[in-house]
Design a protein around this motif. Sequence first.
Motif, mmCIF file in Angstrom:
data_model
loop_
_atom_site.group_PDB
_atom_site.id
_atom_site.type_symbol
_atom_site.label_atom_id
_atom_site.label_comp_id
_atom_site.label_asym_id
_atom_site.label_seq_id
_atom_site.Cartn_x
_atom_site.Cartn_y
_atom_site.Cartn_z
ATOM 1 N N HIS A 211 0.829 -1.214 0.000
ATOM 2 C CA HIS A 211 0.000 0.000 0.000
ATOM 3 C C HIS A 211 0.860 1.259 0.000
ATOM 4 C CE1 HIS A 211 -2.810 -3.135 1.289
ATOM 5 N NE2 HIS A 211 -3.785 -2.352 0.888
ATOM 6 N N ARG A 212 1.820 1.328 -0.918
ATOM 7 C CA ARG A 212 2.729 2.474 -0.933
ATOM 8 C C ARG A 212 2.111 3.701 -1.605
ATOM 9 N NH1 ARG A 212 7.406 1.163 1.192
ATOM 10 N NH2 ARG A 212 7.844 -1.075 1.392
ATOM 11 N N PHE A 213 0.989 3.504 -2.278
ATOM 12 C CA PHE A 213 0.349 4.605 -2.997
ATOM 13 C C PHE A 213 -1.049 4.833 -2.444
ATOM 14 C CE2 PHE A 213 3.642 2.913 -5.601
ATOM 15 C CZ PHE A 213 4.214 4.024 -6.218
ATOM 16 N N CYS A 214 -1.510 6.072 -2.562
ATOM 17 C CA CYS A 214 -2.838 6.433 -2.067
ATOM 18 C C CYS A 214 -3.897 5.860 -3.001
ATOM 19 C CB CYS A 214 -2.953 7.959 -1.995
ATOM 20 S SG CYS A 214 -4.615 8.520 -1.540
ATOM 21 N N ALA A 215 -4.787 5.033 -2.474
ATOM 22 C CA ALA A 215 -5.831 4.417 -3.296
ATOM 23 C C ALA A 215 -6.840 5.454 -3.773
ATOM 24 C CB ALA A 215 -6.546 3.327 -2.499
ATOM 25 N N ARG A 216 -6.887 6.616 -3.102
ATOM 26 C CA ARG A 216 -7.856 7.634 -3.505
ATOM 27 C C ARG A 216 -7.363 8.475 -4.671
ATOM 28 N NH1 ARG A 216 -10.614 11.725 0.858
ATOM 29 N NH2 ARG A 216 -9.543 13.403 -0.204
ATOM 30 N N VAL B 49 2.881 8.318 2.699
ATOM 31 C CA VAL B 49 3.997 8.237 3.644
ATOM 32 C C VAL B 49 3.520 7.622 4.966
ATOM 33 C CG1 VAL B 49 5.227 10.197 2.632
ATOM 34 C CG2 VAL B 49 3.613 10.580 4.506
ATOM 35 N N VAL B 50 4.471 6.974 5.651
ATOM 36 C CA VAL B 50 4.175 6.313 6.930
ATOM 37 C C VAL B 50 3.999 7.367 8.024
ATOM 38 C CG1 VAL B 50 5.028 4.657 8.627
ATOM 39 C CG2 VAL B 50 5.536 4.322 6.199
ATOM 40 N N ARG C 97 -0.966 5.350 6.968
ATOM 41 C CA ARG C 97 -0.300 5.949 5.826
ATOM 42 C C ARG C 97 -1.065 7.212 5.480
ATOM 43 N NH1 ARG C 97 3.703 2.676 3.511
ATOM 44 N NH2 ARG C 97 3.930 4.275 1.899
ATOM 45 N N HIS C 98 -0.326 8.291 5.261
ATOM 46 C CA HIS C 98 -0.924 9.592 4.998
ATOM 47 C C HIS C 98 -0.575 10.005 3.577
ATOM 48 C CE1 HIS C 98 -2.265 13.663 5.507
ATOM 49 N NE2 HIS C 98 -1.060 14.131 5.231
ATOM 50 N N CYS C 99 -1.558 10.571 2.864
ATOM 51 C CA CYS C 99 -1.307 11.048 1.503
ATOM 52 C C CYS C 99 -1.026 12.551 1.534
ATOM 53 C CB CYS C 99 -2.496 10.765 0.602
ATOM 54 S SG CYS C 99 -2.233 11.444 -1.064
ATOM 55 N N PRO C 100 0.192 12.957 1.154
ATOM 56 C CA PRO C 100 0.504 14.392 1.169
ATOM 57 C C PRO C 100 -0.292 15.161 0.120
ATOM 58 C CG PRO C 100 2.502 13.047 0.909
ATOM 59 C CD PRO C 100 1.333 12.145 0.702
ATOM 60 N N ALA D 34 -3.263 0.678 -4.808
ATOM 61 C CA ALA D 34 -2.424 1.047 -3.663
ATOM 62 C C ALA D 34 -1.017 0.477 -3.804
ATOM 63 C CB ALA D 34 -3.069 0.549 -2.367
ATOM 64 N N ARG D 35 -0.849 -0.537 -4.649
ATOM 65 C CA ARG D 35 0.473 -1.139 -4.791
ATOM 66 C C ARG D 35 1.368 -0.356 -5.742
ATOM 67 N NH1 ARG D 35 1.267 -7.516 -6.170
ATOM 68 N NH2 ARG D 35 2.229 -6.871 -8.111
ATOM 69 N N CYS D 36 0.784 0.168 -6.858
ATOM 70 C CA CYS D 36 1.642 0.829 -7.853
ATOM 71 C C CYS D 36 1.171 2.226 -8.229
ATOM 72 C CB CYS D 36 1.774 -0.039 -9.098
ATOM 73 S SG CYS D 36 0.339 0.013 -10.198
ATOM 74 N N GLY D 37 -0.008 2.652 -7.788
ATOM 75 C CA GLY D 37 -0.463 4.012 -8.062
ATOM 76 C C GLY D 37 -1.210 4.207 -9.369
ATOM 77 N N ALA D 38 -1.312 3.161 -10.199
ATOM 78 C CA ALA D 38 -2.023 3.286 -11.481
ATOM 79 C C ALA D 38 -3.534 3.252 -11.252
ATOM 80 C CB ALA D 38 -1.610 2.149 -12.410
ATOM 81 N N PRO D 39 -4.317 3.854 -12.165
ATOM 82 C CA PRO D 39 -5.780 3.727 -12.047
ATOM 83 C C PRO D 39 -6.183 2.260 -12.173
ATOM 84 C CG PRO D 39 -5.180 5.439 -13.636
ATOM 85 C CD PRO D 39 -3.915 4.691 -13.312
ATOM 86 N N SER D 40 -7.076 1.817 -11.311
ATOM 87 C CA SER D 40 -7.545 0.429 -11.360
ATOM 88 C C SER D 40 -8.949 0.400 -11.953
ATOM 89 C CB SER D 40 -7.516 -0.202 -9.962
ATOM 90 O OG SER D 40 -8.310 0.537 -9.057
ATOM 91 N N VAL D 41 -9.396 -0.795 -12.326
ATOM 92 C CA VAL D 41 -10.696 -0.920 -12.988
ATOM 93 C C VAL D 41 -11.587 -1.913 -12.230
ATOM 94 C CG1 VAL D 41 -9.774 -0.344 -15.267
ATOM 95 C CG2 VAL D 41 -9.850 -2.737 -14.535
#
Lengths: 308, 308
Positions: A132-137, A143-144, A151-154, B136-143
């Motif tokens: 989960h290194r990237f923000c799903a939103r 960042v941790v 995890r916080h999204c800057p 959340a793993r790579c930051g790309a748009p998911s479907v």
Amino acid sequence: MEEIYCFAGNPLDRVSQRRQDAAWVASLLENPATRVLPLHGLKPVVRHWSAASLDWQGVGPWRQLIDSGNTLILLGIRGGHAFFALDAGSTEIASDNGSVLMDARAAAPMIDGGEAAILAEARSLIDWHDRHRFCARCGAPSVVASGGWVRHCPECKAHHFPRVDPVVIMLAVRGERCLLGRGHRRPGARFSCLAGFMEPGETPEEAVRREVLEESGIQVGRVRYLASQPWPFPSSLMMGFLGEALTEEITIDPEELAEVRWFDRDEVRAMVERSRSDDPVPGLATLPPPLAIGHQIARRWAFGIDSV
Amino acid sequence: MEEIYCFAGNPLDRVSQRRQDAAWVASLLENPATRVLPLHGLKPVVRHWSAASLDWQGVGPWRQLIDSGNTLILLGIRGGHAFFALDAGSTEIASDNGSVLMDARAAAPMIDGGEAAILAEARSLIDWHDRHRFCARCGAPSVVASGGWVRHCPECKAHHFPRVDPVVIMLAVRGERCLLGRGHRRPGARFSCLAGFMEPGETPEEAVRREVLEESGIQVGRVRYLASQPWPFPSSLMMGFLGEALTEEITIDPEELAEVRWFDRDEVRAMVERSRSDDPVPGLATLPPPLAIGHQIARRWAFGIDSV
């Protein structure tokens, strides 16, 4: 008190109210009493001295990895010590005399129960950050924060919290017989309780009935909660139930399971014995090992300890 | 059977084995018996005819939004009908005579219990997609995949599943008194059971003890599971417990709660009555409304139905 199965019984104070204080967390790393559990590709090192135990280390040797931003989790405090887990990367490290890099599942039955529970906490958290290194939103790198518990999204300011994925695991019982299934992945004759992930908008009792119906065609009436087990592969909460089977005729989905059938108490008792053996007889039905709650649910029913 | 609280009791067959068949899901949208529940900013339209009910629609009027990629969830099937939820966006729609756009919490007590449970499923899923558009793993748009039950990442191939966040909610009891708390957010005197999100690596029973200790300083011994409730704000699973309090002296964290105190059975019975009133007396202690499992746990203990 309830039954405590493997990966439960964590002795640490998680200090969940204090860990958002970054200055306090940083100060713990300066304390010589602080201990670090490095995980290498999610595996701990286990020391085999007089008894097997996790290879807790001082902060010193790990300072460089910590400063370079490897994921660090404040697991909790106890007896004046702070305990952290560190993602030490996937570099294979050499085992020396008395220290062995082990999978968490292999390590757990060898070490103290409290240490196994701390290992479960550490493994689930480190793995969650890794995936989960990237923000799903919004897709930005996150960042941790909060000692590894957020995890916080800057970019979009979202906060993300570690997942706990509830799973129902259940023994459907009809009179003197119970329902066990066998999957495709594992060859041989290892049967287990049916189980499945819960979905949004259902209770555990509803999930028990849904999963048993889907996997075996058996209808379940009354459902009774027994006990739970954290299962850090990667972050499940196994909730154990007995269910009253209302029907007998089994219809399996062959894509889901290879076989589902009824077993009587004597058969399950024999399977309990075989699953404790280091040298199982090929072809004879067995159960998962004793560390798994599925083993314990079947054992307790077979020996008349629990009933639906 | 267990107690069924608001948002539980979903009557649909979730067809979780079939929904990954995209051709089958698409064919359901061609069936004139199929029904769509549009959510506008997560709110359903409620029809007030002879009885209040969700405003299920045919596919036709929504075809354009569906084809343009708005999130669509296959909720399940029942009696030859397929039921979908559709994210209709946040456009405010005008209420007409007999049809009102309502918050799910306000709608739930007015409509049939099964419909409230379907609404919980729909709201949790639509909201989860809205907040998880990126991998959340790579930051790309998911479907969206599997009838709305999976998000797939075309870049790193990860699959992401809807969250269910387990929460423990508990009444700590000592003899003839129980422990209730009051938060900062809500003015007045509404008290409720203590509660908190579970963390990786603990059992529900351990989470009960941790949360009560953190929020009140009270130590809890035996813990007994009662029942659960889906809580779709956004996607919690409320698991209800009674706990045996071992100590009496309360120490609160003033940042977490405004007040925690002991109540006897008579006080709680009066609070149950007040929380059912449309016109509460200001300043007198009350409970959450009956739709919340916290109300039911306190009520059942106060009237001697459940004991620890």
